[in-house]
Design a protein around this motif. Sequence first.
Motif, mmCIF file in Angstrom:
data_model
loop_
_atom_site.group_PDB
_atom_site.id
_atom_site.type_symbol
_atom_site.label_atom_id
_atom_site.label_comp_id
_atom_site.label_asym_id
_atom_site.label_seq_id
_atom_site.Cartn_x
_atom_site.Cartn_y
_atom_site.Cartn_z
ATOM 1 N N ALA A 11 0.142 -1.444 0.079
ATOM 2 C CA ALA A 11 -0.275 -0.108 -0.021
ATOM 3 C C ALA A 11 1.119 1.068 0.311
ATOM 4 C CB ALA A 11 -1.296 -0.322 0.925
ATOM 5 N N PHE A 12 1.917 0.914 0.485
ATOM 6 C CA PHE A 12 3.077 1.764 0.819
ATOM 7 C C PHE A 12 3.403 3.142 -0.921
ATOM 8 C CE2 PHE A 12 7.281 4.348 0.727
ATOM 9 C CZ PHE A 12 7.196 5.562 1.760
ATOM 10 N N TYR A 13 3.536 1.563 -1.260
ATOM 11 C CA TYR A 13 3.685 2.405 -3.140
ATOM 12 C C TYR A 13 2.866 2.588 -4.269
ATOM 13 C CZ TYR A 13 8.275 -0.471 -1.106
ATOM 14 O OH TYR A 13 9.146 -0.309 -1.070
ATOM 15 N N ARG A 14 1.642 2.148 -3.564
ATOM 16 C CA ARG A 14 0.022 1.788 -4.168
ATOM 17 C C ARG A 14 -0.358 3.406 -4.344
ATOM 18 N NH1 ARG A 14 -2.290 -2.201 -2.767
ATOM 19 N NH2 ARG A 14 -1.570 -3.765 -4.282
ATOM 20 N N ARG A 15 0.528 4.412 -4.540
ATOM 21 C CA ARG A 15 0.529 6.205 -4.560
ATOM 22 C C ARG A 15 1.014 6.752 -5.606
ATOM 23 N NH1 ARG A 15 2.113 8.185 0.657
ATOM 24 N NH2 ARG A 15 3.560 6.680 0.727
ATOM 25 N N ASP A 16 0.714 7.814 -5.463
ATOM 26 C CA ASP A 16 0.892 8.922 -6.983
ATOM 27 C C ASP A 16 2.518 8.849 -6.425
ATOM 28 O OD1 ASP A 16 2.671 11.610 -7.553
ATOM 29 O OD2 ASP A 16 0.401 11.419 -8.374
ATOM 30 N N PRO A 17 3.487 8.604 -7.929
ATOM 31 C CA PRO A 17 4.730 8.389 -7.279
ATOM 32 C C PRO A 17 5.562 9.509 -6.585
ATOM 33 C CG PRO A 17 4.986 8.727 -9.876
ATOM 34 C CD PRO A 17 3.057 8.312 -9.019
ATOM 35 N N ARG A 18 4.923 10.657 -7.010
ATOM 36 C CA ARG A 18 5.309 12.303 -6.128
ATOM 37 C C ARG A 18 5.099 12.331 -4.715
ATOM 38 N NH1 ARG A 18 2.019 15.333 -10.770
ATOM 39 N NH2 ARG A 18 0.732 13.636 -10.614
ATOM 40 N N ALA A 19 3.863 12.023 -4.729
ATOM 41 C CA ALA A 19 4.337 11.293 -2.786
ATOM 42 C C ALA A 19 4.718 10.181 -2.069
ATOM 43 C CB ALA A 19 2.154 11.090 -2.519
ATOM 44 N N VAL A 20 5.242 9.251 -3.266
ATOM 45 C CA VAL A 20 5.649 7.957 -2.827
ATOM 46 C C VAL A 20 7.408 8.556 -2.611
ATOM 47 C CG1 VAL A 20 7.091 5.670 -3.530
ATOM 48 C CG2 VAL A 20 4.341 6.379 -3.833
ATOM 49 N N ALA A 21 7.388 9.226 -3.297
ATOM 50 C CA ALA A 21 9.103 9.778 -3.624
ATOM 51 C C ALA A 21 9.045 10.428 -1.534
ATOM 52 C CB ALA A 21 8.794 10.422 -4.647
ATOM 53 N N LEU A 22 7.813 11.462 -1.578
ATOM 54 C CA LEU A 22 8.604 12.360 -0.708
ATOM 55 C C LEU A 22 8.592 11.517 0.834
ATOM 56 C CD1 LEU A 22 6.171 15.220 -1.017
ATOM 57 C CD2 LEU A 22 9.136 15.736 -1.295
ATOM 58 N N ASP A 23 7.772 10.647 0.467
ATOM 59 C CA ASP A 23 7.696 9.196 1.920
ATOM 60 C C ASP A 23 9.251 8.571 1.896
ATOM 61 O OD1 ASP A 23 5.269 10.665 2.891
ATOM 62 O OD2 ASP A 23 3.721 8.912 1.996
ATOM 63 N N LEU A 24 9.910 8.381 1.090
ATOM 64 C CA LEU A 24 10.906 7.477 0.645
ATOM 65 C C LEU A 24 12.025 8.398 1.574
ATOM 66 C CD1 LEU A 24 11.075 5.863 -2.891
ATOM 67 C CD2 LEU A 24 10.462 4.737 -0.676
ATOM 68 N N LEU A 25 12.155 9.565 1.689
ATOM 69 C CA LEU A 25 12.612 10.658 2.109
ATOM 70 C C LEU A 25 13.720 9.921 3.178
ATOM 71 C CD1 LEU A 25 12.634 13.840 0.230
ATOM 72 C CD2 LEU A 25 14.840 12.285 0.246
ATOM 73 N N PRO A 70 2.899 -2.752 -7.320
ATOM 74 C CA PRO A 70 3.619 -1.539 -6.986
ATOM 75 C C PRO A 70 4.405 -2.349 -5.916
ATOM 76 C CG PRO A 70 1.408 -1.639 -7.011
ATOM 77 C CD PRO A 70 1.273 -2.196 -7.976
ATOM 78 N N GLY A 71 5.594 -1.564 -5.933
ATOM 79 C CA GLY A 71 6.613 -2.583 -4.715
ATOM 80 C C GLY A 71 7.853 -3.529 -5.637
ATOM 81 N N LEU A 72 7.761 -3.630 -6.711
ATOM 82 C CA LEU A 72 8.614 -4.263 -7.576
ATOM 83 C C LEU A 72 9.822 -2.792 -7.660
ATOM 84 C CD1 LEU A 72 6.720 -5.980 -10.015
ATOM 85 C CD2 LEU A 72 7.249 -6.655 -7.762
ATOM 86 N N LEU A 73 11.140 -3.322 -8.233
ATOM 87 C CA LEU A 73 11.783 -2.813 -8.665
ATOM 88 C C LEU A 73 11.960 -3.042 -9.700
ATOM 89 C CD1 LEU A 73 13.849 -1.176 -6.821
ATOM 90 C CD2 LEU A 73 15.635 -2.894 -7.070
#
Length: 196
Positions: A11-25, A70-73
Amino acid sequence: MPDRPVALGRAFYRRDPRAVALDLLNKVLLNADGRSGRIVEIEAYCGAADAAAHSWRGRTARNATMFGAPGLLYVYFTYGMHWCCNPVCGEEGEGVAVLLRALAPLTGLAAMRTARPGCRSDRDLCRGPARLCQAMGIGRAQDGIDLVGGAGGFSIVDDGVPPPAAPVATTRVGITRAADEPWRWYVPGEPHVSRR
């Protein structure tokens, strides 16, 4: 702060990549062999809405993983010599991802130095997307592994360090299409961030 690092779920990755990006920092990329680094710089790539994304023109053999779960590399080869890696985001079939641009090394530095024998400084071990992949042992074999399950030897975990309250936002690096989008973020004051 969690007692032990918590792997990021689907679920962390199943979002807009801009939101995921900020939360990955400030999350931590782990290699099961003991190498790890804190994510300090990222870029978002937004699929069909983003002319700079590999997936902009649709699915190909090269970018197929980007359209996966979502969540694959997603790992790709660039400039005929470098590997770069991207956690896949959004919904399956959407083709969106976040490029990991830099890590602050945490553990396994001896293995990173061995993987990058010409590196003059530990500060430069994972400073830039190609150096990051080389130092962490990411290449063709890791394309399509699942970060959520960790079966491919890699995962991204939350060790309790929150994302920065005010990340620095800039345009992305090394692209010509959609070059004005401010979809690159990094941890302010972080010495491991790549140069523009």
